[in-house]
Design a protein around this motif. Structure first.
Motif, PDB file in Angstrom:
ATOM      1  N   LYS A   1       0.884  -1.216  -0.036  1.00  0.00           N
ATOM      2  CA  LYS A   1       0.004  -0.072  -0.196  1.00  0.00           C
ATOM      3  C   LYS A   1       1.029   1.144  -0.116  1.00  0.00           C
ATOM      4  CE  LYS A   1      -0.922   0.107   4.945  1.00  0.00           C
ATOM      5  NZ  LYS A   1      -1.539  -0.168   6.074  1.00  0.00           N
ATOM      6  N   ASP A   2       2.054   1.165   0.722  1.00  0.00           N
ATOM      7  CA  ASP A   2       3.037   2.333   0.559  1.00  0.00           C
ATOM      8  C   ASP A   2       3.400   2.620  -0.884  1.00  0.00           C
ATOM      9  OD1 ASP A   2       2.617   2.755   3.364  1.00  0.00           O
ATOM     10  OD2 ASP A   2       4.520   1.642   3.786  1.00  0.00           O
ATOM     11  N   GLU A   3       3.401   1.648  -1.703  1.00  0.00           N
ATOM     12  CA  GLU A   3       3.488   1.805  -3.034  1.00  0.00           C
ATOM     13  C   GLU A   3       2.486   1.983  -3.905  1.00  0.00           C
ATOM     14  OE1 GLU A   3       6.486  -1.399  -4.781  1.00  0.00           O
ATOM     15  OE2 GLU A   3       6.258  -2.059  -2.751  1.00  0.00           O
TER      16      GLU A   3
ATOM     17  N   TYR B   1      -2.155  -0.375  -9.779  1.00  0.00           N
ATOM     18  CA  TYR B   1      -1.480   0.709  -9.506  1.00  0.00           C
ATOM     19  C   TYR B   1      -2.481   1.889  -9.265  1.00  0.00           C
ATOM     20  CZ  TYR B   1       2.794  -1.726 -10.344  1.00  0.00           C
ATOM     21  OH  TYR B   1       3.805  -2.572 -10.270  1.00  0.00           O
ATOM     22  N   ILE B   2      -2.580   2.609  -7.948  1.00  0.00           N
ATOM     23  CA  ILE B   2      -3.601   3.712  -7.741  1.00  0.00           C
ATOM     24  C   ILE B   2      -2.684   5.044  -7.574  1.00  0.00           C
ATOM     25  CG2 ILE B   2      -5.387   2.327  -6.892  1.00  0.00           C
ATOM     26  CD1 ILE B   2      -4.244   2.907  -3.990  1.00  0.00           C
TER      27      ILE B   2
END
Length: 124
Positions: A101-103, A123-124
């Motif tokens: 989630k950090d990415e 990818y968000i």
């Protein structure tokens, strides 16, 4: 260096003998992938091939089959949360994972009908 890699042509997943009908139901019926013809000389081996975006996924028959529970392909999906909801409505168990989630990556896993691990991500 005179050579270079241009990408992946296909991913092969293994399945037990007689898997074709169940593979068609899951990959075409549920995931919506198009079945593609295998070359004539490979048809006698069994299995079935599918188109997933620009890539192919080959389901190959393996004697003494054991599912891949760690090694896995990861498929990019647009509108991943909608896809996840669709799977849940169709009683497919998804395994959420927020390790990236950090990415800014959303992802989850599921097992195909043969126990192979599949990852779906966006990818968000």
């Amino acid at each position: 260096m005179s050579y270079s890699f241009s990408g992946i042509d296909h991913v092969q997943l293994a399945a037990p003998e007689g898997c074709e009908a169940e593979a068609r139901y899951f990959f075409t019926g549920l995931l919506g992938w198009k079945e593609i013809d295998k070359p004539d000389m490979l048809k006698q081996r069994g299995g079935v091939w599918f188109q997933c975006g620009a890539h192919q996924v080959h389901i190959g028959v393996q004697k003494d089959f054991t599912p891949a529970t760690k090694a896995h392909p990861a498929f990019l999906v647009r509108q991943l949360s909608e896809f996840r909801d669709y799977l849940l409505i169709h009683n497919v168990e998804v395994i959420d994972d927020d390790a990236r989630k950090d990415e800014k990556v959303q992802r989850f896993y599921l097992n195909d009908p043969f126990g192979n691990r599949l990852e779906f991500m966006e990818y968000i």
